[in-house]
Design an enzyme around this catalytic site. Structure first.
Site, PDB file in Angstrom:
ATOM      1  N   HIS A   1      18.452  -2.059   1.684  1.00  0.00           N
ATOM      2  CA  HIS A   1      17.716  -1.006   2.298  1.00  0.00           C
ATOM      3  C   HIS A   1      16.523  -2.350   2.704  1.00  0.00           C
ATOM      4  O   HIS A   1      15.382  -2.132   3.182  1.00  0.00           O
ATOM      5  CB  HIS A   1      17.080  -0.711   0.529  1.00  0.00           C
ATOM      6  CG  HIS A   1      15.925  -0.621  -0.177  1.00  0.00           C
ATOM      7  ND1 HIS A   1      15.428   0.590   1.286  1.00  0.00           N
ATOM      8  CD2 HIS A   1      14.234  -1.081  -1.001  1.00  0.00           C
ATOM      9  CE1 HIS A   1      13.716   1.372   0.665  1.00  0.00           C
ATOM     10  NE2 HIS A   1      13.434  -0.226  -0.050  1.00  0.00           N
TER      11      HIS A   1
ATOM     12  N   ALA B   1     -12.360  -7.827   1.934  1.00  0.00           N
ATOM     13  CA  ALA B   1     -13.049  -9.429   2.284  1.00  0.00           C
ATOM     14  C   ALA B   1     -10.693  -9.139   2.458  1.00  0.00           C
ATOM     15  O   ALA B   1     -10.552 -10.968   2.867  1.00  0.00           O
ATOM     16  CB  ALA B   1     -13.660  -9.871   2.748  1.00  0.00           C
ATOM     17  N   GLY B   2     -10.543  -8.368   2.214  1.00  0.00           N
ATOM     18  CA  GLY B   2      -8.771  -8.954   1.607  1.00  0.00           C
ATOM     19  C   GLY B   2      -8.408  -8.860   3.385  1.00  0.00           C
ATOM     20  O   GLY B   2      -8.320  -9.871   3.825  1.00  0.00           O
TER      21      GLY B   2
ATOM     22  N   GLN C   1       4.311  -9.265   3.501  1.00  0.00           N
ATOM     23  CA  GLN C   1       4.402  -8.894   1.652  1.00  0.00           C
ATOM     24  C   GLN C   1       5.746  -8.868   1.328  1.00  0.00           C
ATOM     25  O   GLN C   1       5.215  -9.524  -0.034  1.00  0.00           O
ATOM     26  CB  GLN C   1       3.733  -7.542   1.990  1.00  0.00           C
ATOM     27  CG  GLN C   1       2.122  -6.784   2.698  1.00  0.00           C
ATOM     28  CD  GLN C   1       1.989  -5.686   2.898  1.00  0.00           C
ATOM     29  OE1 GLN C   1       3.370  -4.792   3.511  1.00  0.00           O
ATOM     30  NE2 GLN C   1       0.392  -5.766   2.507  1.00  0.00           N
TER      31      GLN C   1
ATOM     32  N   GLU D   1       6.198  -1.929  12.041  1.00  0.00           N
ATOM     33  CA  GLU D   1       4.063  -2.758  11.407  1.00  0.00           C
ATOM     34  C   GLU D   1       4.501  -4.050  10.788  1.00  0.00           C
ATOM     35  O   GLU D   1       5.802  -4.065  10.534  1.00  0.00           O
ATOM     36  CB  GLU D   1       3.537  -1.477  10.292  1.00  0.00           C
ATOM     37  CG  GLU D   1       3.990  -1.364   8.781  1.00  0.00           C
ATOM     38  CD  GLU D   1       3.961  -2.330   7.840  1.00  0.00           C
ATOM     39  OE1 GLU D   1       3.357  -3.425   8.362  1.00  0.00           O
ATOM     40  OE2 GLU D   1       4.336  -2.442   6.335  1.00  0.00           O
TER      41      GLU D   1
ATOM     42  N   CYS E   1       1.120  -1.691   0.228  1.00  0.00           N
ATOM     43  CA  CYS E   1       0.175  -0.149  -0.394  1.00  0.00           C
ATOM     44  C   CYS E   1       1.220   1.263  -0.178  1.00  0.00           C
ATOM     45  O   CYS E   1       0.354   2.791  -0.539  1.00  0.00           O
ATOM     46  CB  CYS E   1      -1.123  -0.130   1.648  1.00  0.00           C
ATOM     47  SG  CYS E   1      -0.329  -0.453   3.116  1.00  0.00           S
ATOM     48  N   ASN E   2       2.488   0.996   0.364  1.00  0.00           N
ATOM     49  CA  ASN E   2       2.887   2.616   0.340  1.00  0.00           C
ATOM     50  C   ASN E   2       4.323   1.766  -0.046  1.00  0.00           C
ATOM     51  O   ASN E   2       5.288   2.925  -0.261  1.00  0.00           O
ATOM     52  CB  ASN E   2       3.480   2.377   2.012  1.00  0.00           C
ATOM     53  CG  ASN E   2       2.398   3.383   2.732  1.00  0.00           C
ATOM     54  OD1 ASN E   2       1.687   3.740   1.873  1.00  0.00           O
ATOM     55  ND2 ASN E   2       1.777   3.509   3.433  1.00  0.00           N
ATOM     56  N   ARG E   3       4.143   1.404  -0.946  1.00  0.00           N
ATOM     57  CA  ARG E   3       5.692   1.711  -2.023  1.00  0.00           C
ATOM     58  C   ARG E   3       5.315   0.217  -2.995  1.00  0.00           C
ATOM     59  O   ARG E   3       4.693  -0.610  -3.220  1.00  0.00           O
ATOM     60  CB  ARG E   3       6.969   0.824  -0.619  1.00  0.00           C
ATOM     61  CG  ARG E   3       6.663  -0.869  -0.770  1.00  0.00           C
ATOM     62  CD  ARG E   3       8.173  -1.341   0.359  1.00  0.00           C
ATOM     63  NE  ARG E   3       7.585  -0.528   1.290  1.00  0.00           N
ATOM     64  CZ  ARG E   3       8.630   0.331   1.727  1.00  0.00           C
ATOM     65  NH1 ARG E   3       9.813   0.366   1.060  1.00  0.00           N
ATOM     66  NH2 ARG E   3       8.679   1.025   2.636  1.00  0.00           N
TER      67      ARG E   3
ATOM     68  N   SER F   1       9.037   1.397   6.986  1.00  0.00           N
ATOM     69  CA  SER F   1       7.267   1.873   6.489  1.00  0.00           C
ATOM     70  C   SER F   1       6.667   2.855   6.890  1.00  0.00           C
ATOM     71  O   SER F   1       7.590   3.463   7.810  1.00  0.00           O
ATOM     72  CB  SER F   1       7.093   0.291   7.868  1.00  0.00           C
ATOM     73  OG  SER F   1       7.157  -0.659   7.286  1.00  0.00           O
TER      74      SER F   1
END
Length: 347
Positions: free
Chosen positions: A107, A198-199, A128, A122, A55-57, A117
């Site tokens: 990295h 619902a993921g 992921q 988190e 969601c952020n990368r 993050s």
């Protein structure tokens, strides 16, 4: 005998380099992954490549065939990726970063450990990273270099969680979203909650909601069977996605976590719902990238919209107290990354 040094590189864009409105344009939905891998392997001709999309990368890891000119490879890759995303190459340049060799390993170790993050520490990111690696391996895209650095990143993340304070008070997107909801309403057992999606993120949110006492939760999903499975497990109600417009006016908190390239909730829908609530505020938390809620909703009276950037501010409130632990963790991970890189160079 010393082996040749791997031509390892990384092209990425994260919350550190791009605002949310750009990150959502660069996001790679599951149905477009095949096109990205085809581009990397056939157009850019990379023998090894891996796409990490959260969601952020969005990060593209690769191993080039020849020494070549790093600047030329970067320019070519940027041109191909920007064309695929229908973005101007100059815009891509502005919001991306480039790393090579040992820098890439360091990295990746920070990413897997949760140090890079948006919500520091988190817990979802390691899963992921593992999922992205498994996907690349299944496609035959991860070879000996990427296999080694990703396997070592899993070990490094485990070490960081076990041996440093970075793992204390660990957060997840779900837990922070529910913390924000609790600040709004206090006792969640009295709140009517609508969860859209619902993921994995939706499941994390639902688990946190139930642990904080939320009782009246309705789950909406485009795949009704997924919603029903979650509803049965957590004693909630499941509905089809087309029921959402009528449920908005009945909800106090709406949490959006659906994978969708277009908004799920429009300004018009939320304006209509707010108008039927007799001035009672409606809180909407958008956890998706691309966003599920049209940005213009921020201007709708009595609708309060929060996104991932807002959640990060909540999650990182105690960041200063964790700075020493983070510095210690980064230093050790950098040393581990150096060792891995030296082993890859054959020394």
């Amino acid at each position: 005998m010393e082996t040749s040094t791997p031509k390892l590189f990384l092209l990425g864009s994260t919350h550190r380099t791009a605002p949310l409105e750009v990150r959502e344009r660069l996001a790679v939905p599951p149905e477009r992954l095949e096109a990205i891998y085809k581009l990397l392997r056939e157009q850019v001709q990379l023998p090894e490549c891996l796409v990490l999309n959260t969601c952020n990368r969005v990060e593209l890891y690769g191993v080039a065939q020849t020494e070549g000119d790093a600047a030329a490879l970067r320019t070519r890759l940027m041109a191909e990726v920007s064309r695929l995303h229908m973005l101007d190459a100059g815009e891509m340049e502005k919001f991306t970063f480039w790393k090579q060799s040992e820098e890439v390993v360091g990295h990746l170790f920070d990413v897997a450990a949760g140090l890079d993050s948006q919500m520091v520490g988190e817990t979802e990111i390691l899963g992921q990273v593992k999922d992205s690696y498994a996907d690349a391996a299944q496609r035959g895209a991860a070879g000996p270099v990427l296999n080694r650095i990703f396997q070592k990143s899993f070990q490094a993340a485990k070490w960081a969680r076990t041996n440093t304070a970075i793992g204390r008070g660990a957060v997840s997107i779900g837990s922070v979203a529910v913390e924000l909801s609790t600040r709004m309403f206090g006792d969640l057992s009295r709140s009517r909650v609508l969860l859209i999606g619902a993921g994995e993120v939706g499941q994390s949110v639902l688990q946190s909601l139930r642990s904080r006492g939320a009782r009246n939760v309705t789950i909406a999903s485009r795949t009704l069977t997924h919603a029903f499975e979650l509803a049965i497990k957590h004693e909630c109600v499941a509905v089809d996605l087309n029921r959402v417009p009528t449920l908005l006016e009945q909800s106090d908190i709406v949490l959006c976590a659906m994978s969708s390239e277009t908004p799920v909730l429009s300004r018009a829908q939320l304006t209509e719902a707010a108008g039927k609530r007799a001035g009672v505020p409606l809180f909407v938390i958008d956890l998706a990238v691309p966003r599920n809620v049209e940005p213009g909703v921020k201007d709708v009276k009595n609708v309060f919209l929060y996104n991932l950037d807002d959640l990060a501010a909540v999650a990182n409130e105690n960041l200063k107290s964790r700075e020493a632990a983070m510095a210690e963790c980064r230093q050790t991970l950098a040393e581990k990354a150096k060792q891995v890189w030296e082993s890859l160079r054959g020394r």
